[in-house]
Motif scaffolding. Structure first.
Motif, PDB file in Angstrom:
ATOM      1  N   PRO A 110      -8.260  -7.749  -2.441  1.00  0.00           N
ATOM      2  CA  PRO A 110      -8.750  -9.065  -2.023  1.00  0.00           C
ATOM      3  C   PRO A 110      -8.388 -10.158  -3.015  1.00  0.00           C
ATOM      4  O   PRO A 110      -8.274 -11.321  -2.659  1.00  0.00           O
ATOM      5  N   THR A 111      -8.213  -9.783  -4.304  1.00  0.00           N
ATOM      6  CA  THR A 111      -7.873 -10.754  -5.336  1.00  0.00           C
ATOM      7  C   THR A 111      -6.393 -10.642  -5.699  1.00  0.00           C
ATOM      8  O   THR A 111      -6.008 -10.736  -6.854  1.00  0.00           O
ATOM      9  N   SER A 112      -5.555 -10.419  -4.692  1.00  0.00           N
ATOM     10  CA  SER A 112      -4.136 -10.189  -4.938  1.00  0.00           C
ATOM     11  C   SER A 112      -3.463 -11.374  -5.619  1.00  0.00           C
ATOM     12  O   SER A 112      -2.452 -11.220  -6.290  1.00  0.00           O
ATOM     13  N   GLY A 113      -4.022 -12.559  -5.471  1.00  0.00           N
ATOM     14  CA  GLY A 113      -3.435 -13.726  -6.123  1.00  0.00           C
ATOM     15  C   GLY A 113      -3.537 -13.673  -7.630  1.00  0.00           C
ATOM     16  O   GLY A 113      -2.848 -14.413  -8.336  1.00  0.00           O
ATOM     17  N   HIS A 114      -4.398 -12.825  -8.164  1.00  0.00           N
ATOM     18  CA  HIS A 114      -4.589 -12.713  -9.608  1.00  0.00           C
ATOM     19  C   HIS A 114      -3.835 -11.524 -10.179  1.00  0.00           C
ATOM     20  O   HIS A 114      -4.116 -11.094 -11.293  1.00  0.00           O
ATOM     21  N   THR A 144       0.830  -1.206   0.000  1.00  0.00           N
ATOM     22  CA  THR A 144       0.000   0.000   0.000  1.00  0.00           C
ATOM     23  C   THR A 144       0.863   1.254   0.000  1.00  0.00           C
ATOM     24  O   THR A 144       0.502   2.263  -0.615  1.00  0.00           O
ATOM     25  N   SER A 145       2.017   1.212   0.657  1.00  0.00           N
ATOM     26  CA  SER A 145       2.916   2.367   0.669  1.00  0.00           C
ATOM     27  C   SER A 145       3.440   2.655  -0.731  1.00  0.00           C
ATOM     28  O   SER A 145       3.496   3.819  -1.166  1.00  0.00           O
ATOM     29  N   PHE A 146       3.828   1.610  -1.450  1.00  0.00           N
ATOM     30  CA  PHE A 146       4.276   1.817  -2.830  1.00  0.00           C
ATOM     31  C   PHE A 146       3.115   2.265  -3.721  1.00  0.00           C
ATOM     32  O   PHE A 146       3.312   3.025  -4.676  1.00  0.00           O
ATOM     33  N   LEU A 147       1.910   1.820  -3.382  1.00  0.00           N
ATOM     34  CA  LEU A 147       0.731   2.278  -4.121  1.00  0.00           C
ATOM     35  C   LEU A 147       0.521   3.774  -3.927  1.00  0.00           C
ATOM     36  O   LEU A 147       0.252   4.506  -4.896  1.00  0.00           O
ATOM     37  N   VAL A 148       0.662   4.256  -2.705  1.00  0.00           N
ATOM     38  CA  VAL A 148       0.568   5.692  -2.435  1.00  0.00           C
ATOM     39  C   VAL A 148       1.653   6.452  -3.201  1.00  0.00           C
ATOM     40  O   VAL A 148       1.408   7.504  -3.796  1.00  0.00           O
ATOM     41  N   GLY A 149       2.857   5.887  -3.214  1.00  0.00           N
ATOM     42  CA  GLY A 149       3.942   6.516  -3.962  1.00  0.00           C
ATOM     43  C   GLY A 149       3.635   6.621  -5.446  1.00  0.00           C
ATOM     44  O   GLY A 149       3.927   7.649  -6.077  1.00  0.00           O
ATOM     45  N   ALA A 150       3.024   5.581  -6.014  1.00  0.00           N
ATOM     46  CA  ALA A 150       2.681   5.597  -7.435  1.00  0.00           C
ATOM     47  C   ALA A 150       1.571   6.601  -7.725  1.00  0.00           C
ATOM     48  O   ALA A 150       1.588   7.290  -8.756  1.00  0.00           O
ATOM     49  N   VAL A 151       0.595   6.704  -6.828  1.00  0.00           N
ATOM     50  CA  VAL A 151      -0.512   7.638  -7.025  1.00  0.00           C
ATOM     51  C   VAL A 151      -0.029   9.084  -6.985  1.00  0.00           C
ATOM     52  O   VAL A 151      -0.494   9.931  -7.770  1.00  0.00           O
ATOM     53  N   VAL A 202      -1.422  -2.355 -11.141  1.00  0.00           N
ATOM     54  CA  VAL A 202      -0.773  -3.596 -10.702  1.00  0.00           C
ATOM     55  C   VAL A 202      -0.705  -3.654  -9.177  1.00  0.00           C
ATOM     56  O   VAL A 202      -0.973  -4.704  -8.569  1.00  0.00           O
ATOM     57  N   LEU A 203      -0.373  -2.542  -8.533  1.00  0.00           N
ATOM     58  CA  LEU A 203      -0.273  -2.526  -7.068  1.00  0.00           C
ATOM     59  C   LEU A 203      -1.640  -2.661  -6.412  1.00  0.00           C
ATOM     60  O   LEU A 203      -1.761  -3.254  -5.336  1.00  0.00           O
ATOM     61  N   ILE A 204      -2.689  -2.101  -7.046  1.00  0.00           N
ATOM     62  CA  ILE A 204      -4.043  -2.305  -6.520  1.00  0.00           C
ATOM     63  C   ILE A 204      -4.398  -3.785  -6.568  1.00  0.00           C
ATOM     64  O   ILE A 204      -4.955  -4.351  -5.617  1.00  0.00           O
ATOM     65  N   VAL A 241      -8.010   3.656  -5.786  1.00  0.00           N
ATOM     66  CA  VAL A 241      -7.538   2.977  -4.581  1.00  0.00           C
ATOM     67  C   VAL A 241      -8.682   2.807  -3.580  1.00  0.00           C
ATOM     68  O   VAL A 241      -8.884   1.729  -3.011  1.00  0.00           O
ATOM     69  N   LEU A 242      -9.449   3.872  -3.384  1.00  0.00           N
ATOM     70  CA  LEU A 242     -10.543   3.833  -2.412  1.00  0.00           C
ATOM     71  C   LEU A 242     -11.622   2.840  -2.828  1.00  0.00           C
ATOM     72  O   LEU A 242     -12.156   2.100  -1.993  1.00  0.00           O
ATOM     73  N   GLN A 243     -11.943   2.829  -4.131  1.00  0.00           N
ATOM     74  CA  GLN A 243     -13.034   1.992  -4.621  1.00  0.00           C
ATOM     75  C   GLN A 243     -12.629   0.543  -4.838  1.00  0.00           C
ATOM     76  O   GLN A 243     -13.478  -0.296  -5.118  1.00  0.00           O
ATOM     77  N   ALA A 244     -11.318   0.252  -4.719  1.00  0.00           N
ATOM     78  CA  ALA A 244     -10.854  -1.116  -4.964  1.00  0.00           C
ATOM     79  C   ALA A 244     -11.131  -2.046  -3.791  1.00  0.00           C
ATOM     80  O   ALA A 244     -11.071  -3.270  -3.935  1.00  0.00           O
ATOM     81  N   GLY A 245     -11.404  -1.474  -2.612  1.00  0.00           N
ATOM     82  CA  GLY A 245     -11.709  -2.297  -1.451  1.00  0.00           C
ATOM     83  C   GLY A 245     -10.502  -2.991  -0.842  1.00  0.00           C
ATOM     84  O   GLY A 245     -10.639  -4.037  -0.196  1.00  0.00           O
ATOM     85  N   ILE A 246      -9.317  -2.404  -1.009  1.00  0.00           N
ATOM     86  CA  ILE A 246      -8.124  -3.016  -0.422  1.00  0.00           C
ATOM     87  C   ILE A 246      -8.118  -2.751   1.093  1.00  0.00           C
ATOM     88  O   ILE A 246      -8.744  -1.802   1.566  1.00  0.00           O
ATOM     89  N   PRO A 247      -7.430  -3.572   1.873  1.00  0.00           N
ATOM     90  CA  PRO A 247      -7.509  -3.476   3.342  1.00  0.00           C
ATOM     91  C   PRO A 247      -7.217  -2.092   3.908  1.00  0.00           C
ATOM     92  O   PRO A 247      -7.893  -1.639   4.822  1.00  0.00           O
ATOM     93  N   GLN A 248      -6.193  -1.410   3.424  1.00  0.00           N
ATOM     94  CA  GLN A 248      -5.833  -0.092   3.960  1.00  0.00           C
ATOM     95  C   GLN A 248      -6.170   1.025   2.959  1.00  0.00           C
ATOM     96  O   GLN A 248      -5.536   2.078   2.970  1.00  0.00           O
TER      97      GLN A 248
END
Length: 411
Positions: A173-177, A116-123, A166-168, A348-355
């Motif tokens: 929840p579907t991180s395995g895909h 999630t930190s790298f996701l924030v960096g990318a955004v 990719v980071l989302i 990011v918000l609408q993806a439903g990721i844990p953080q």
């Protein structure tokens, strides 16, 4: 309808104060941001907008598309071929450094997990000089500096998007895909680029048929029609609309300078309207509770993102270039977070990721602070270049200044 009235009033005030804003630190962008915040649930309560409201994603999406379409029209391929090294440095070195730096401070100061930190960096990696228009739109600012900021901001949105997606996928929840999503993301980007190149090319060729062609008063509508069709086709096919918009604007300028010049006044006005609408809606999300949800470490990360991460990363990428010290400092400071970060933050918000909610709060506050800081300092800093000319820092009448000479010889 209340939102329409508020937008109309804010637009009227912005137009009336635009002359003053062009000479002072007053910012029309900040006016819409503050206006949206004042009429939201956090203050007057006239409009009720939440991050998952459709109007938020639609206005941000339209604004980013319109801004990138008009930005693409400012790209000159001949000039870019002569001066490609500086934008390449900013994109190839400065942007990854900012991305990594933001991820590090997000993880250690805010406590988000590494993905999630790298996701924030990318955004927050993309920049948007729309909020520093006095820098990229004033003739007294060296053309090489304006070109650097324009090209960087136009391209880095498209570069950041696949990383964000990719980071989302990796954090969700579907991180395995996540691996299977790479092919889909690549296809969306390729389709966006393809549509952005082919559509304006075909339309310009059609105009050149003897029996076809637009009469003068309708010529500005030709690029508008291309933009409308492109936006719709991209959303129907899930192609990347932002890469399509920027590439379409650039191709249109390269293939038909007449079409570009005819559309420019209308295009700039439409982009401004879309920008103001998105700012008003985004401002409505900036409630006291949102600012209250951000920790002290989050505020420290926001400040560091604006005053340290972007400036340091770009200064490092510009080492060894022919920019003057003043030009390097200006380029390093003007890395405002804009519509790309708004759109990606909503993803990011609408993806439903844990953080996801914590990440969006940090992103939203950082964008708000960036708009305030950069849109209120662009005019004073742009005028410094004019003051330098008046003070005689150029070489004298009939002799090009060092900046002008650098512009002439390129990077």
């Amino acid at each position: 309808m209340v939102l329409v009235v508020v937008f109309g009033v804010a637009l009227l005030i912005a137009v009336l104060l635009s002359g003053l804003a062009a000479r002072t630190v007053l910012s029309t962008s900040l006016l819409f941001l503050v206006g949206g915040a004042l009429v939201s649930d956090g203050f007057l309560g006239w409009i009720h907008i939440t991050p998952d409201s459709e109007i938020v994603s639609v206005t941000a999406d339209l604004a980013l598309f319109a801004v990138l379409f008009t930005d693409g029209m400012h790209v000159s391929f001949p000039k870019l071929r002569q001066n490609w090294r500086n934008p390449a440095r900013a994109l190839g070195l400065g942007m990854p450094l900012a991305f990594i730096g933001m991820a590090l401070i997000t993880h250690y100061l805010v406590g988000l997990d590494w993905t999630t930190s790298f996701l924030v960096g990318a955004v927050l990696a993309p920049t948007d000089p729309v909020f520093a228009s006095a820098i990229v739109g004033r003739k007294e600012v060296p053309s090489k500096l304006r070109q650097l900021l324009n090209v960087e901001s136009g391209i880095n949105d498209g570069l950041a998007l696949p990383v964000v997606l990719v980071l989302i996928a990796a954090a969700g929840p579907t991180s395995g895909h996540a691996e299977s999503s790479l092919g889909k993301i690549a296809l969306e980007l390729v389709l966006g680029l393809l549509f952005g190149i082919v559509l304006p090319y075909v339309v310009v060729e059609l105009v050149r048929f003897r029996l076809l062609g637009a009469e003068p008063k309708l010529q500005p509508l030709l690029p508008l029609a291309i933009g409308v069709i492109l936006y719709a086709v991209c959303h129907l096919t899930h192609a990347n609309p932002y890469l399509a918009a920027f590439s379409a604007g650039a191709v249109l300028t390269a293939r038909s300078l007449e079409a570009k010049e005819a559309f420019e006044p209308l295009g700039e006005a439409l982009a401004e309207l879309a920008k103001f609408a998105a700012l008003l809606v985004f401002g409505a999300l900036l409630t006291p509770s949102l600012f209250g949800d951000l920790s002290f470490g989050g505020y420290a990360a926001v400040v560091l993102a604006i005053v340290l991460i972007r400036p340091a990363s770009l200064l490092l990428s510009l080492l060894g270039t022919r920019f003057t010290r003043q030009e390097k400092l200006v380029a390093a400071w003007f890395g405002p977070k804009g519509f790309a970060s708004v759109v990606y933050g909503l993803l990011v918000l609408q993806a439903g990721i844990p953080q996801g909610e914590e990440a969006f709060t940090l992103i939203a506050v950082c964008i708000a602070f960036s708009i305030i800081a950069h849109s209120s300092t662009d005019v004073p800093i742009a005028r410094l270049f004019h003051v330098d000319d008046l003070a005689g820092t150029s070489s004298g009448a009939g002799t090009p200044s060092a900046t002008e000479e650098a512009d002439r010889v390129g990077a």
